[in-house]
Scaffold this motif. Structure first.
Motif, PDB file in Angstrom:
ATOM      1  N   LEU A  83      -0.365  10.432   4.011  1.00 22.64           N
ATOM      2  CA  LEU A  83      -1.572   9.365   4.441  1.00 22.64           C
ATOM      3  C   LEU A  83      -1.360   8.141   4.602  1.00 22.64           C
ATOM      4  O   LEU A  83      -2.252   7.376   5.147  1.00 22.64           O
ATOM      5  N   SER A  84      -0.207   7.712   4.102  1.00 20.13           N
ATOM      6  CA  SER A  84       0.062   6.240   4.017  1.00 20.13           C
ATOM      7  C   SER A  84       1.223   5.763   5.007  1.00 20.13           C
ATOM      8  O   SER A  84       2.458   6.724   4.988  1.00 20.13           O
ATOM      9  N   ALA A  85       1.197   5.092   6.144  1.00 14.62           N
ATOM     10  CA  ALA A  85       2.171   4.683   6.700  1.00 14.62           C
ATOM     11  C   ALA A  85       3.253   3.609   6.332  1.00 14.62           C
ATOM     12  O   ALA A  85       2.776   2.769   5.674  1.00 14.62           O
ATOM     13  N   ARG A  86       4.299   3.720   6.819  1.00 13.49           N
ATOM     14  CA  ARG A  86       5.429   2.696   6.298  1.00 13.49           C
ATOM     15  C   ARG A  86       4.918   1.392   7.074  1.00 13.49           C
ATOM     16  O   ARG A  86       4.440   1.312   7.889  1.00 13.49           O
ATOM     17  N   PRO A  87       5.503   0.308   6.511  1.00 12.97           N
ATOM     18  CA  PRO A  87       5.032  -0.997   7.058  1.00 12.97           C
ATOM     19  C   PRO A  87       5.907  -1.006   8.463  1.00 12.97           C
ATOM     20  O   PRO A  87       7.078  -0.543   8.629  1.00 12.97           O
ATOM     21  N   GLY A  88       5.047  -1.872   9.363  1.00 16.17           N
ATOM     22  CA  GLY A  88       5.487  -1.620  10.944  1.00 16.17           C
ATOM     23  C   GLY A  88       5.229  -0.554  11.587  1.00 16.17           C
ATOM     24  O   GLY A  88       5.373  -0.488  12.751  1.00 16.17           O
ATOM     25  N   TYR A  89       4.712   0.873  11.029  1.00 15.21           N
ATOM     26  CA  TYR A  89       4.188   1.910  11.780  1.00 15.21           C
ATOM     27  C   TYR A  89       2.731   2.213  11.474  1.00 15.21           C
ATOM     28  O   TYR A  89       2.199   3.214  11.708  1.00 15.21           O
ATOM     29  N   SER A  90       1.956   1.115  11.025  1.00 12.21           N
ATOM     30  CA  SER A  90       0.865   1.597  10.845  1.00 12.21           C
ATOM     31  C   SER A  90      -0.294   1.017  11.798  1.00 12.21           C
ATOM     32  O   SER A  90      -0.128  -0.298  12.097  1.00 12.21           O
ATOM     33  N   GLU A  91      -1.335   1.745  12.281  1.00 13.81           N
ATOM     34  CA  GLU A  91      -2.374   1.154  13.274  1.00 13.81           C
ATOM     35  C   GLU A  91      -3.410   0.074  12.546  1.00 13.81           C
ATOM     36  O   GLU A  91      -3.779  -0.654  13.170  1.00 13.81           O
ATOM     37  N   HIS A  92      -3.355   0.070  11.043  1.00 15.92           N
ATOM     38  CA  HIS A  92      -4.042  -0.928  10.673  1.00 15.92           C
ATOM     39  C   HIS A  92      -3.261  -2.381  10.772  1.00 15.92           C
ATOM     40  O   HIS A  92      -4.091  -3.647  10.637  1.00 15.92           O
ATOM     41  N   GLN A  93      -2.013  -2.611  11.139  1.00 14.86           N
ATOM     42  CA  GLN A  93      -1.421  -3.765  11.315  1.00 14.86           C
ATOM     43  C   GLN A  93      -1.660  -4.244  12.619  1.00 14.86           C
ATOM     44  O   GLN A  93      -1.794  -5.480  12.836  1.00 14.86           O
ATOM     45  N   THR A  94      -2.278  -3.331  13.533  1.00 16.04           N
ATOM     46  CA  THR A  94      -2.612  -3.982  14.944  1.00 16.04           C
ATOM     47  C   THR A  94      -4.150  -4.707  14.502  1.00 16.04           C
ATOM     48  O   THR A  94      -4.692  -5.512  15.590  1.00 16.04           O
TER      49      THR A  94
ATOM     50  N   ASP B  90       1.801   9.295  -5.809  1.00 16.98           N
ATOM     51  CA  ASP B  90       1.704  10.613  -5.213  1.00 16.98           C
ATOM     52  C   ASP B  90       2.825  11.144  -5.016  1.00 16.98           C
ATOM     53  O   ASP B  90       3.133  12.385  -4.516  1.00 16.98           O
ATOM     54  N   GLY B  91       4.165  10.575  -4.757  1.00 14.68           N
ATOM     55  CA  GLY B  91       5.530  11.000  -4.615  1.00 14.68           C
ATOM     56  C   GLY B  91       5.450  10.840  -3.034  1.00 14.68           C
ATOM     57  O   GLY B  91       4.493  10.588  -2.280  1.00 14.68           O
ATOM     58  N   LEU B  92       6.884  10.933  -2.596  1.00 14.60           N
ATOM     59  CA  LEU B  92       6.898  10.366  -1.111  1.00 14.60           C
ATOM     60  C   LEU B  92       6.284  11.334  -0.065  1.00 14.60           C
ATOM     61  O   LEU B  92       5.523  10.904   0.763  1.00 14.60           O
ATOM     62  N   ASP B  93       6.450  12.625  -0.295  1.00 20.28           N
ATOM     63  CA  ASP B  93       5.971  13.458   0.603  1.00 20.28           C
ATOM     64  C   ASP B  93       4.319  13.456   0.599  1.00 20.28           C
ATOM     65  O   ASP B  93       3.992  13.235   2.105  1.00 20.28           O
ATOM     66  N   ALA B  94       3.756  13.449  -0.393  1.00 17.76           N
ATOM     67  CA  ALA B  94       2.209  13.332  -0.221  1.00 17.76           C
ATOM     68  C   ALA B  94       1.761  11.969   0.214  1.00 17.76           C
ATOM     69  O   ALA B  94       0.977  11.777   1.071  1.00 17.76           O
ATOM     70  N   ALA B  95       2.420  11.043  -0.291  1.00 20.18           N
ATOM     71  CA  ALA B  95       2.147   9.671   0.264  1.00 20.18           C
ATOM     72  C   ALA B  95       2.284   9.304   1.834  1.00 20.18           C
ATOM     73  O   ALA B  95       1.544   8.852   2.168  1.00 20.18           O
ATOM     74  N   GLU B  96       3.313   9.934   2.369  1.00 20.31           N
ATOM     75  CA  GLU B  96       3.747   9.701   3.673  1.00 20.31           C
ATOM     76  C   GLU B  96       2.523  10.826   4.698  1.00 20.31           C
ATOM     77  O   GLU B  96       2.754  10.357   5.736  1.00 20.31           O
TER      78      GLU B  96
ATOM     79  N   VAL C 237       0.882  -1.012   0.031  1.00 21.65           N
ATOM     80  CA  VAL C 237      -0.031  -0.071   0.130  1.00 21.65           C
ATOM     81  C   VAL C 237       0.850   1.232   0.060  1.00 21.65           C
ATOM     82  O   VAL C 237       0.686   2.230  -0.715  1.00 21.65           O
ATOM     83  N   HIS C 238       1.950   1.140   0.903  1.00 17.40           N
ATOM     84  CA  HIS C 238       2.719   2.536   1.066  1.00 17.40           C
ATOM     85  C   HIS C 238       3.481   2.538  -0.250  1.00 17.40           C
ATOM     86  O   HIS C 238       3.637   3.704  -0.920  1.00 17.40           O
ATOM     87  N   GLU C 239       4.285   1.612  -0.842  1.00 17.57           N
ATOM     88  CA  GLU C 239       4.898   1.496  -1.988  1.00 17.57           C
ATOM     89  C   GLU C 239       4.075   2.170  -3.362  1.00 17.57           C
ATOM     90  O   GLU C 239       4.284   2.977  -4.063  1.00 17.57           O
ATOM     91  N   ASN C 240       2.694   1.788  -3.241  1.00 20.31           N
ATOM     92  CA  ASN C 240       1.992   2.289  -4.421  1.00 20.31           C
ATOM     93  C   ASN C 240       1.552   3.610  -4.221  1.00 20.31           C
ATOM     94  O   ASN C 240       1.440   4.425  -5.213  1.00 20.31           O
ATOM     95  N   ALA C 241       1.400   4.105  -3.159  1.00 16.11           N
ATOM     96  CA  ALA C 241       1.107   5.480  -2.760  1.00 16.11           C
ATOM     97  C   ALA C 241       2.276   6.345  -2.945  1.00 16.11           C
ATOM     98  O   ALA C 241       2.085   7.404  -3.807  1.00 16.11           O
ATOM     99  N   VAL C 242       3.353   6.087  -2.776  1.00 16.10           N
ATOM    100  CA  VAL C 242       4.553   6.648  -3.305  1.00 16.10           C
ATOM    101  C   VAL C 242       4.725   6.858  -4.703  1.00 16.10           C
ATOM    102  O   VAL C 242       5.046   7.770  -5.258  1.00 16.10           O
ATOM    103  N   ARG C 243       4.520   5.759  -5.420  1.00 16.30           N
ATOM    104  CA  ARG C 243       4.482   5.859  -6.968  1.00 16.30           C
ATOM    105  C   ARG C 243       3.610   6.587  -7.818  1.00 16.30           C
ATOM    106  O   ARG C 243       3.934   7.235  -8.503  1.00 16.30           O
TER     107      ARG C 243
END
Length: 285
Positions: free
Chosen positions: A183-194, A175-181, A167-173
């Motif tokens: 709204l989208s967390a890096r793996p290991g930093y996402s509440e959705h993973q809980t 929207d670009g890194l700044d915009a992606a981050e 999900v994060h890599e797709n958002a970076v491709r």
């Protein structure tokens, strides 16, 4: 014959009295007055005398010579750098804020999950996987909303470490890194993973799925009014980006339990970071 009285010498400071009664200071008189005033100012500095400029200058003097020049003021002191605010953990009794399986765990860009590839016990609600611990409250929320005429869906629940990476890599491709981050967390930093976070969808305005306009839907209104009764907190509210690290997401709700929701409401605090005194922000640790 009485001898004429001797003519008194006219003071250089004296004005000329005009036929209409007005006074007029000659250029010589103005210069003389200024010379004396300058001497008084110089002597006042040495003798500890403070001379204040009169509130109203003689209007005829101003008319003849213009207002006295105002000395330039000293430049202001440069602003001093502001030290960063250091947050201190708040002593709040209850579950852990660091254990990945805790309902009170704080996950943000400063605090990743431990371990990074943590996976909870899961259940399926509304066609989506979520942490099993939130399933009863989530089912009750969806059912009560429908009885109130509001049809909510679960657009996204649990995401594994690998799924969040995609999900994060797709958002970076896209929207670009700044915009992606924002709204989208890096793996290991996402509440959705809980498994404790839910992205809700609504039926009334399908185009507002995961969009800001979801905040103007009946579904969002219902959640804001009632979700707390089921233990859900609006995790990324408007105006809290500097604290949470993410732009406002009116669709993203986090289960923390009714006890903590009530404590937050009682304190007037909107975010977990502020309530617990836990660091956050837009930059990764």
């Amino acid at each position: 014959m009485t001898p004429a009285a001797p003519r008194r010498r006219r003071s250089p400071f004296a004005p000329q009295v005009l036929p209409d009664g007005h006074r007029h200071f000659s250029h010589r008189a103005v210069l003389a007055r200024r010379a004396v005033l300058g001497g008084l100012l110089l002597s006042g500095v040495g003798g500890g005398v403070v001379l204040a400029r009169p509130a109203g200058e003689d209007p005829e003097t101003v008319a003849a010579t213009g207002p006295a020049p105002v000395p330039p003021s000293a430049p202001p002191d440069p602003p001093q750098p502001v030290a960063p605010v250091q947050t201190q953990p708040t002593a709040v009794e209850g579950p852990s804020r660091t254990a990945a399986d805790s309902p009170w765990v704080v996950v943000n860009k400063q605090h990743p999950l431990q371990p990074r590839e943590y996976a909870p016990a899961l259940a399926v609600v509304g066609g989506a996987e979520v942490a099993a611990v939130i399933a009863p409250d989530l089912r009750a929320l969806l059912g009560d909303a429908e009885r109130d005429g509001v049809v909510l869906g679960v657009a996204s629940g649990y995401r594994s470490y690998e799924r969040q990476r995609a999900v994060h890599e797709n958002a970076v491709r896209r929207d670009g890194l700044d915009a992606a981050e924002s709204l989208s967390a890096r793996p290991g930093y996402s509440e959705h993973q809980t498994g404790l976070a839910v992205d809700f969808s609504g039926r009334t305005r399908p185009r507002c799925l995961l969009e800001d306009c979801f905040a103007q839907t009946p579904e969002s209104d219902w959640l804001r009014a009632h979700a707390g009764r089921y233990g859900f907190l609006l995790r990324y509210p408007e105006g809290a980006t500097a604290v949470t690290g993410y732009d406002a997401e009116p669709w993203h709700w986090r289960w923390v339990g009714t006890d903590l929701v009530q404590r937050l409401a009682g304190s007037g605090t909107a975010t977990l970071e502020e309530f617990f005194g836990v660091s956050g922000g837009t930059g990764y640790a």
